[in-house]
Motif scaffolding. Structure first.
Motif, PDB file in Angstrom:
ATOM      1  N   GLU A   1       0.835  -1.215   0.000  1.00  0.00           N
ATOM      2  CA  GLU A   1       0.000   0.000   0.000  1.00  0.00           C
ATOM      3  C   GLU A   1       0.866   1.259   0.000  1.00  0.00           C
TER       4      GLU A   1
ATOM      5  N   GLU B   1       0.943   3.871  -3.111  1.00  0.00           N
ATOM      6  CA  GLU B   1       0.656   5.302  -2.899  1.00  0.00           C
ATOM      7  C   GLU B   1       1.709   6.161  -3.614  1.00  0.00           C
TER       8      GLU B   1
ATOM      9  N   SER C   1       0.851   6.292  -7.280  1.00  0.00           N
ATOM     10  CA  SER C   1      -0.456   6.821  -7.687  1.00  0.00           C
ATOM     11  C   SER C   1      -0.213   8.104  -8.488  1.00  0.00           C
TER      12      SER C   1
ATOM     13  N   LYS D   1       6.225  12.389  -3.215  1.00  0.00           N
ATOM     14  CA  LYS D   1       6.320  10.941  -3.476  1.00  0.00           C
ATOM     15  C   LYS D   1       7.781  10.479  -3.429  1.00  0.00           C
TER      16      LYS D   1
END
Length: 186
Positions: A139, A143, A146, A157
């Motif tokens: 996860e 993320e 994304s 990020k």
């Protein structure tokens, strides 16, 4: 045999109760000894079942509600809850409910690095399985990949990916591969 007045008896019983009073700061060994003595007080009719239940509820709430902001403080909370379960102060069902409550608090941690460190620690302290940890790790990675809407979002990020490597959630090889993939999406 020496006889006590009712007041002397009450004072001695209270002293006994006070001597096994449970504190969050107690070591696990001390905590275990104290917790295991409470049912004996009920059996000996020195305290009532109701007094015992009140004490259990108070201790459980105090331990679950103990403040934590670091992995070590969180581990202390979990160790104490596991001790409550092992000493039968918490049923398996109650322990599971408290565990879910704690995991929600972990998910709500705002500091990204602390949150990652907590998830890394969770399998080792027995709150989640290694499989659940791998899902959570994925996860965090998903993320990062994304879609981003701005250069600031992209930089965030990149920072998160660096944090995943810094905390040890991803290896340096994984970091290099993810960094290349992220750069190729620019």
């Amino acid at each position: 045999t020496e006889m006590f007045t009712a007041d002397e008896y009450a004072i001695r019983v209270q002293a006994l109760v006070d001597s096994i009073d449970v504190h969050f700061e107690d070591s696990i060994a001390t905590l275990t000894k104290k917790l295991n003595k409470w049912p004996i007080l009920v059996q000996a009719k020195l305290i009532s079942e109701n007094e015992f239940k009140k004490k259990q509820a108070f201790v459980i709430e105090e331990f679950v509600g103990a403040p934590w902001s670091t992995v070590d403080e969180f581990k202390a909370v979990v160790e104490r809850l596991m001790t409550l379960k092992n000493c039968e102060w918490l049923s398996e069902l109650d322990f599971h409910a408290r565990k879910v409550e704690l995991l929600k608090k972990v998910a709500a941690v705002e500091d990204y690095v602390v949150k990652v460190q907590l998830y890394i620690a969770l399998p080792g302290i027995g709150l989640i399985s290694e499989g659940d940890y791998q899902l959570k790790k994925q996860e965090f990675i998903d993320e990062i990949f994304s879609p981003y809407t701005s250069m600031d979002d992209f930089q965030l990020k990149v920072k998160k990916l660096m944090d995943l490597e810094k905390t040890g959630m991803v290896s340096s090889d994984e970091f290099t591969n993810y960094k290349m993939k992220l750069m190729s999406e620019l």
